[in-house]
Design a protein around this motif. Sequence first.
Motif, PDB file in Angstrom:
ATOM      1  N   UNK A  52      19.904   6.841  -0.593  1.00  9.11           N
ATOM      2  CA  UNK A  52      18.753   6.043  -1.013  1.00  9.11           C
ATOM      3  C   UNK A  52      18.456   4.945   0.015  1.00  9.11           C
ATOM      4  N   UNK A  53      17.178   4.699   0.227  1.00 10.25           N
ATOM      5  CA  UNK A  53      16.756   3.632   1.129  1.00 10.25           C
ATOM      6  C   UNK A  53      15.677   2.824   0.442  1.00 10.25           C
ATOM      7  N   UNK A  54      15.626   1.553   0.767  1.00  9.18           N
ATOM      8  CA  UNK A  54      14.579   0.713   0.198  1.00  9.18           C
ATOM      9  C   UNK A  54      13.276   0.960   0.941  1.00  9.18           C
ATOM     10  N   UNK A  55      12.187   0.586   0.286  1.00 10.57           N
ATOM     11  CA  UNK A  55      10.877   0.714   0.930  1.00 10.57           C
ATOM     12  C   UNK A  55      10.838  -0.127   2.204  1.00 10.57           C
ATOM     13  N   UNK A  56      11.511  -1.267   2.173  1.00  9.36           N
ATOM     14  CA  UNK A  56      11.545  -2.135   3.353  1.00  9.36           C
ATOM     15  C   UNK A  56      12.265  -1.425   4.512  1.00  9.36           C
ATOM     16  N   UNK A  57      13.410  -0.807   4.233  1.00 12.94           N
ATOM     17  CA  UNK A  57      14.140  -0.075   5.276  1.00 12.94           C
ATOM     18  C   UNK A  57      13.285   1.056   5.833  1.00 12.94           C
ATOM     19  N   UNK A  58      12.604   1.761   4.935  1.00 16.24           N
ATOM     20  CA  UNK A  58      11.756   2.873   5.368  1.00 16.24           C
ATOM     21  C   UNK A  58      10.584   2.373   6.206  1.00 16.24           C
ATOM     22  N   UNK A  59       9.991   1.259   5.805  1.00 18.51           N
ATOM     23  CA  UNK A  59       8.858   0.696   6.550  1.00 18.51           C
ATOM     24  C   UNK A  59       9.278   0.320   7.969  1.00 18.51           C
ATOM     25  N   UNK A  60      10.459  -0.263   8.105  1.00 16.19           N
ATOM     26  CA  UNK A  60      10.959  -0.634   9.433  1.00 16.19           C
ATOM     27  C   UNK A  60      11.235   0.628  10.249  1.00 16.19           C
ATOM     28  N   UNK A  61      11.912   1.585   9.649  1.00 12.71           N
ATOM     29  CA  UNK A  61      12.278   2.817  10.351  1.00 12.71           C
ATOM     30  C   UNK A  61      11.044   3.600  10.813  1.00 12.71           C
ATOM     31  N   UNK A  62      10.017   3.650   9.961  1.00 15.94           N
ATOM     32  CA  UNK A  62       8.829   4.454  10.259  1.00 15.94           C
ATOM     33  C   UNK A  62       7.668   3.639  10.819  1.00 15.94           C
ATOM     34  N   UNK A  63       7.902   2.345  10.989  1.00 17.57           N
ATOM     35  CA  UNK A  63       6.901   1.455  11.569  1.00 17.57           C
ATOM     36  C   UNK A  63       5.569   1.509  10.826  1.00 17.57           C
ATOM     37  N   UNK A  64       5.644   1.316   9.509  1.00 17.29           N
ATOM     38  CA  UNK A  64       4.436   1.236   8.701  1.00 17.29           C
ATOM     39  C   UNK A  64       4.662   0.234   7.572  1.00 17.29           C
ATOM     40  N   UNK A  65       3.655   0.011   6.769  1.00 14.46           N
ATOM     41  CA  UNK A  65       3.719  -1.002   5.716  1.00 14.46           C
ATOM     42  C   UNK A  65       4.446  -0.464   4.482  1.00 14.46           C
ATOM     43  N   UNK A  66       5.152  -1.354   3.784  1.00 12.23           N
ATOM     44  CA  UNK A  66       5.869  -0.967   2.565  1.00 12.23           C
ATOM     45  C   UNK A  66       4.927  -0.373   1.513  1.00 12.23           C
ATOM     46  N   UNK A  67       3.712  -0.875   1.433  1.00  8.36           N
ATOM     47  CA  UNK A  67       2.747  -0.349   0.468  1.00  8.36           C
ATOM     48  C   UNK A  67       2.423   1.110   0.760  1.00  8.36           C
ATOM     49  N   UNK A  68       2.292   1.442   2.031  1.00  4.63           N
ATOM     50  CA  UNK A  68       2.038   2.831   2.422  1.00  4.63           C
ATOM     51  C   UNK A  68       3.210   3.708   2.011  1.00  4.63           C
ATOM     52  N   UNK A  69       4.426   3.218   2.236  1.00  8.02           N
ATOM     53  CA  UNK A  69       5.636   3.944   1.831  1.00  8.02           C
ATOM     54  C   UNK A  69       5.593   4.201   0.326  1.00  8.02           C
ATOM     55  N   UNK A  70       5.344   3.174  -0.437  1.00  4.80           N
ATOM     56  CA  UNK A  70       5.306   3.273  -1.892  1.00  4.80           C
ATOM     57  C   UNK A  70       4.253   4.269  -2.362  1.00  4.80           C
ATOM     58  N   UNK A  71       3.053   4.173  -1.802  1.00  7.60           N
ATOM     59  CA  UNK A  71       1.971   5.071  -2.213  1.00  7.60           C
ATOM     60  C   UNK A  71       2.307   6.526  -1.899  1.00  7.60           C
ATOM     61  N   UNK A  72       2.797   6.780  -0.697  1.00  9.19           N
ATOM     62  CA  UNK A  72       3.133   8.159  -0.324  1.00  9.19           C
ATOM     63  C   UNK A  72       4.241   8.714  -1.216  1.00  9.19           C
ATOM     64  N   UNK A  73       5.273   7.924  -1.460  1.00  7.52           N
ATOM     65  CA  UNK A  73       6.381   8.396  -2.282  1.00  7.52           C
ATOM     66  C   UNK A  73       5.945   8.660  -3.723  1.00  7.52           C
ATOM     67  N   UNK A  74       5.099   7.802  -4.262  1.00 10.76           N
ATOM     68  CA  UNK A  74       4.624   8.010  -5.633  1.00 10.76           C
ATOM     69  C   UNK A  74       3.801   9.283  -5.752  1.00 10.76           C
ATOM     70  N   UNK A  75       3.010   9.584  -4.744  1.00 11.63           N
ATOM     71  CA  UNK A  75       2.231  10.819  -4.757  1.00 11.63           C
ATOM     72  C   UNK A  75       3.159  12.022  -4.618  1.00 11.63           C
ATOM     73  N   UNK A  76       4.064  11.973  -3.633  1.00 12.64           N
ATOM     74  CA  UNK A  76       4.940  13.117  -3.376  1.00 12.64           C
ATOM     75  C   UNK A  76       5.919  13.348  -4.521  1.00 12.64           C
TER      76      UNK A  76
END
Length: 106
Positions: A52-76
Amino acid sequence: MNQNQINRLIEKAEAIAYFLELDPEQQDKLWPLIPKGIRSTIMLLDAIGEQPKTYEELAVELECHETTISQKLNIMAKFMAIELENDTAYAPSKHGGRPRRVAKFE
């Protein structure tokens, strides 16, 4: 992420799942043909596979905003076995096959 991007991601969810089931060689051949937004979604799924990774960790790793991470994950999560808790995500695997760098799915 605007509503148009969200709609495209929903439309592409099955194709993304199919792509992830392909042989690594087939994936490598198709990768350059995949639109940037879909590639970033696949990279996001890869990033939540081992643990498991936090949205913050994912945002840093993928160089995008946490909101984008959250939206994509909720859809997927509607189409794939993704566990979402508070601000963390995880995608455990049920499939063998390609030993992906990180992504695993139930």
